[in-house]
Design an enzyme around this catalytic site. Structure first.
Site, PDB file in Angstrom:
ATOM      1  CE  LYS A  53      -3.812  -2.456   2.051  1.00  0.00           C
ATOM      2  NZ  LYS A  53      -4.569  -2.869   3.223  1.00  0.00           N
ATOM      3  CD  GLN A  97      -3.360  -4.514   6.364  1.00  0.00           C
ATOM      4  OE1 GLN A  97      -3.243  -3.585   5.571  1.00  0.00           O
ATOM      5  NE2 GLN A  97      -4.025  -5.622   6.051  1.00  0.00           N
ATOM      6  CG  ASP A 120      -9.769  -0.220   4.290  1.00  0.00           C
ATOM      7  OD1 ASP A 120      -9.463  -0.477   3.109  1.00  0.00           O
ATOM      8  OD2 ASP A 120      -9.081  -0.556   5.275  1.00  0.00           O
TER       9      ASP A 120
END
Ligand code: NAP
Length: 281
Positions: A53, A97, A120
């Site tokens: 990422k 995460q 997200d």
């Protein structure tokens, strides 16, 4: 045969290049895009995801604010960090995460992220916005699938779309997005009766169940479009999808391979969410 295969690697690269141009234009207007990436603990798979990422951020020109915290970080400390990032004007997106260490309540943490920074797309406010058709962040994997379909010229309006799998991060948002594109949507799951009969009606089949090579040619109609979300391991430990690709290929009009189909789109769409964040709210 070539155009049958939907090339997610190529399409994701095109999207990242488009985003790089957008970020450069934003920079000219004095706007910077930045993403806070929070990793707690030493899970090796998570470390790889986070590294990828950050690499994508670098490519697109997004500044990444990196927080790699020790395993023993308390829930309170993590929530405090999120509160601080929620307040910071130089941070457009916050990504935590998953999975988090067991002593931390993931749901509580995700709920703490300001929905305006929820790149997200997991926050209930983002999910609600998607359901009622308001602007907001969309879960990256299903958003990537829509891009794959559109950029491959698949006709969505009026198509029969069957999604197998009803998870919060893939199946359900996928259904909402396809509905937004005027598909007639069916969601199937582990309780669905006569699954093969249901999938055989699909113009577009989205397989998202996590079972290696589960769907065969006999489960789809001639010329169906098949999108394979699965990231599974076959009997030899090799990466494969939920679809038996070799069996399916001759019968379908389009199909995504695994790897190189849906997978590369997820990070590209995360980058898109970050760039969109600048002007979204
Ligand atoms: P999940 O949370 O485990 O959900 C699986 C879904 O499939 C559930 O709704 C389950 O039904 C359904 N299901 C399981 N077995 C079934 C069967 N035999 N027949 C019909 N339905 C069945 O999985 P997920 O997180 O959505 O992920 C699905 C797959 O996509 C996994 O392989 C995952 O690794 C992959 N994935 C890939 C990406 C990517 O970037 N490429 C991103 C996310 C996920 P019930 O609800 O009835 O239990």
């Amino acid at each position: 045969m070539e155009e049958k295969i939907i090339d997610g690697k190529f399409i994701s690269q095109t999207i990242k290049d488009e985003l790089r141009d957008r970020v450069n234009k934003l920079k000219e207007e004095g706007k910077e895009v930045s993403l806070a990436v929070i990793l707690v603990g030493n899970d090796s798979a998570s470390q790889v995801y986070v590294r990828n990422k950050k690499k994508a951020c670098e490519y697109v020109g997004i500044r990444s604010l990196s927080y790699e915290l020790p395993e023993e970080t308390s829930e309170e400390e993590l929530l405090k960090l999120i509160d601080d990032l929620n307040e910071r004007e130089d941070c457009q997106g916050i990504l935590v995460q998953l999975p988090l260490p067991k002593h931390i309540d993931s749901e509580k943490v995700l709920l703490r992220i300001d929905p305006k920074k929820d790149v997200d797309g997991f926050h209930p406010v983002s999910v609600g916005n998607l359901s009622i058709g308001n602007p907001g962040f969309v879960s990256c994997t299903p958003a990537g699938i829509i891009e794959l379909l559109k950029r491959s010229g698949v006709e969505l309006d009026g198509a029969n779309a069957v999604i197998v799998g009803r998870s919060n991060i893939v199946g359900k948002p996928m259904a909402m997005l396809l509905l937004r594109e005027n598909c007639t949507v069916t969601i199937a799951h582990s309780h669905t009766r006569n699954l093969s009969e249901v999938t055989s009606r699909a113009d577009i089949l989205i397989a998202a169940i996590g079972k290696p090579k589960f769907f065969k040619a006999k489960d789809v109609k001639e010329n169906a479009v098949v999108i394979d979300v699965g990231m599974d391991r076959d009997e030899n430990g090799k990466l494969c999808g939920d679809v038996d690709y070799e069996d399916m290929l001759p019968k379908v009009s389009k199909i995504t391979p695994v790897p190189g189909g849906v997978g590369p789109m997820t990070i590209a769409m995360l980058m898109k969410n970050c760039v969109d964040a600048v002007d979204l709210f």
